[in-house]
Design a protein around this motif. Structure first.
Motif, short mmCIF file in Angstrom:
data_model
loop_
_atom_site.label_atom_id
_atom_site.label_comp_id
_atom_site.label_asym_id
_atom_site.label_seq_id
_atom_site.Cartn_x
_atom_site.Cartn_y
_atom_site.Cartn_z
N MET A 143 -19.13 -51.55 -16.29
CA MET A 143 -17.82 -52.00 -16.77
C MET A 143 -17.53 -51.42 -18.14
SD MET A 143 -17.79 -56.03 -15.71
CE MET A 143 -18.99 -56.45 -16.96
N ILE A 229 -18.04 -59.81 -12.03
CA ILE A 229 -17.05 -59.01 -12.75
C ILE A 229 -15.78 -59.82 -12.96
CG2 ILE A 229 -15.67 -56.89 -12.75
CD1 ILE A 229 -17.81 -55.69 -10.87
N LYS A 233 -14.58 -60.51 -16.86
CA LYS A 233 -13.33 -60.11 -17.50
C LYS A 233 -12.77 -61.25 -18.36
CE LYS A 233 -11.49 -56.35 -14.67
NZ LYS A 233 -10.31 -55.86 -13.92
N MET A 262 -14.75 -48.21 -13.93
CA MET A 262 -15.72 -49.11 -13.34
C MET A 262 -16.55 -48.29 -12.36
SD MET A 262 -15.33 -52.73 -11.26
CE MET A 262 -15.07 -52.00 -9.63
N MET A 357 -11.38 -49.55 -14.51
CA MET A 357 -11.75 -50.93 -14.81
C MET A 357 -10.59 -51.88 -14.60
SD MET A 357 -14.49 -52.52 -15.55
CE MET A 357 -14.26 -54.21 -15.01
N PRO A 361 -11.95 -56.27 -8.86
CA PRO A 361 -13.33 -55.93 -8.51
C PRO A 361 -13.66 -56.10 -7.04
CG PRO A 361 -13.24 -57.97 -9.79
CD PRO A 361 -11.89 -57.34 -9.87
#
Length: 453
Positions: A143, A229, A233, A262, A357, A361
């Motif tokens: 990430m 993920i 975040k 990512m 990114m 995800p």
């Protein structure tokens, strides 16, 4: 459900967080198309007495701007979904003033079938396709993100944050420990929050951009890592806010700086033998390894719309900014879109460097895994390995979101794997966002066109 039942179902890290303290609140959440957490927060005393709650299925028709897209599947009646907790996802929210847990929920219709447009269900769908073949996909995400100064006016450019030295973070300091120390307090909070949530960070390093950081996660189950993920975040944003800056996962937040990716590492395990199918018993590269690379080369263009889901995403795909703009593959070659890292035979894997990114995800991992799955089923060979600088190769990916959505619409094999209902809704949401963007007049247009054309 009793308190004992509750504690028996959640992970140890969550139990440790609430041990000896009164749990105040539970956030019941689900990721929407953009990866934004939607749901309800409720008193813990109420939550423990129910095993599901309701939300309208229209949350998957909401764009990143908050607009509602016309339902391409029929009438806009907004029926309720049934959301049930996945107890394995219970995690602390250590930045809150009270004692709070977050729990990701799975979405079902009123007949008990998984909602096909829920991103977590899309990833589970792909995982089941692997399981039906006797395979278990293993992934490891990297990430990248930027810490930036608070930006309260969208008309003003984003700038790097002020470091502890009193200077703004500098670019071109990749792997510098001093650069990481400049915002060490944010990193410390990230570690503390991650520990409270029971997450394993494989490493933190300074990337090439000003204030750009990379966090690597240990390899494992795709759904579990997508959940991490999703949580990370929010965790990182909250850590940054404690220290008067923002954390952003935009693909390209600062003009002239690299973008944030990512990177997705993937291998596949034979569930019967426990062996990595990308390696032969003798330790060499297997045919299935080559099939997987070919699947990525042949099908990645069709899922760029998931890996680069916004107009800003395509600003990352430019030469000379450390971003891949090709579908070449190579061993330990970071100029290729598909890199094969140095590893032991048991860890042989492919690194997909195309995802941004800013992607959801669940959908980013699902898209990359779907390409590998199709490659293993189609059994085609990839193009020859790129042995030089792949940056000089022809660009093989779409230049903008509109072109990416056209490729997404045309690939029948990919749509069958991801699920047609999901693809229809995703395309509708993204075309609506693209239409909204095209109605905005940018500063560049005002500067160069207003008085010159």
């Amino acid at each position: 459900m009793s308190t004992t039942d509750w504690q028996d179902r959640i992970p140890q890290a969550a139990r440790d967080y609430i041990a000896g303290r009164r749990l105040d609140e539970v956030e019941c959440i689900v990721a929407d198309i953009a990866g934004v957490a939607r749901g309800k927060a409720m008193p813990a005393s109420k939550f423990v007495h129910q095993d599901h709650f309701f939300l309208p299925n229209s949350i998957f028709l909401q764009s990143i701007t908050g607009e509602w897209v016309d339902n391409p599947m029929g009438a806009f009646t907004e029926p309720d979904m049934i959301l049930t907790p996945d107890w394995t996802t219970a995690a602390a929210a250590p930045w809150t003033a009270d004692i709070t847990l977050m729990i990701v929920h799975d979405a079902y219709d009123q007949k008990g079938a998984p909602i096909p447009t829920a991103p977590r269900n899309v990833l589970k769908r792909i995982q089941k396709l692997y399981e039906a073949e006797g395979w278990r996909p293993i992934v490891a995400p990297e990430m990248e993100f930027f810490l930036v100064a608070r930006n309260l006016d969208p008309n003003q450019p984003v700038i790097p944050p002020m470091g502890r030295s009193g200077r703004r973070a500098a670019g071109k300091q990749a792997y510098s420990m001093s650069a990481v120390d400049e915002y060490g307090k944010v990193i410390d909070d990230i570690y503390d929050f991650a520990e409270a949530q029971g997450f394993e960070i494989d490493g933190i390093l300074q990337e090439g951009g000003a204030g750009q950081v990379e966090i690597n996660l240990a390899h494992g189950d795709a759904v579990h890592l997508a959940d991490q993920i999703f949580y990370f975040k929010r965790l990182i944003r909250e850590a940054a806010l404690r220290h008067d800056c923002f954390a952003t996962f935009m693909a390209k937040p600062i003009e002239g700086e690299p973008g944030s990716a990512m990177h997705i590492h993937q291998s596949v395990i034979d569930t019967g033998t426990g062996r990595n199918i990308f390696s032969t018993p003798e330790g060499g590269e297997s045919e299935q390894f080559l099939y997987a690379i070919a699947g990525l080369q042949n099908h990645l263009p069709a899922v760029i719309a998931l890996l680069a889901p916004y107009v800003n995403s395509y600003r990352r795909y430019v030469p000379d900014f450390s971003a891949p703009i090709n579908l070449e593959w190579g061993r330990d070659n970071r100029t290729t879109g598909l890199r094969v890292p140095i590893s032991e035979p048991s860890g042989r894997r492919i690194e997909n460097r195309l995802a941004g990114m800013d992607c959801n995800p669940y959908l980013g991992l699902a898209a990359s895994m779907a390409c590998v799955y199709l490659g293993l089923k189609e059994k085609k060979l990839p193009k020859p390995e790129c042995l030089g600088d792949a940056y000089i190769s022809d660009t093989e990916i779409p230049y903008n979101l509109g072109d990416a959505l056209d490729l997404f619409a045309e690939n029948k094999a990919m749509r069958e794997v991801l699920g047609e209902d999901f693809c229809i809704v995703y395309e509708a949401v993204k075309r609506n966002e693209y239409k909204e963007f095209l109605q905005v007049i940018s500063p560049w247009e005002r500067e160069h066109l207003l008085l010159n054309v």
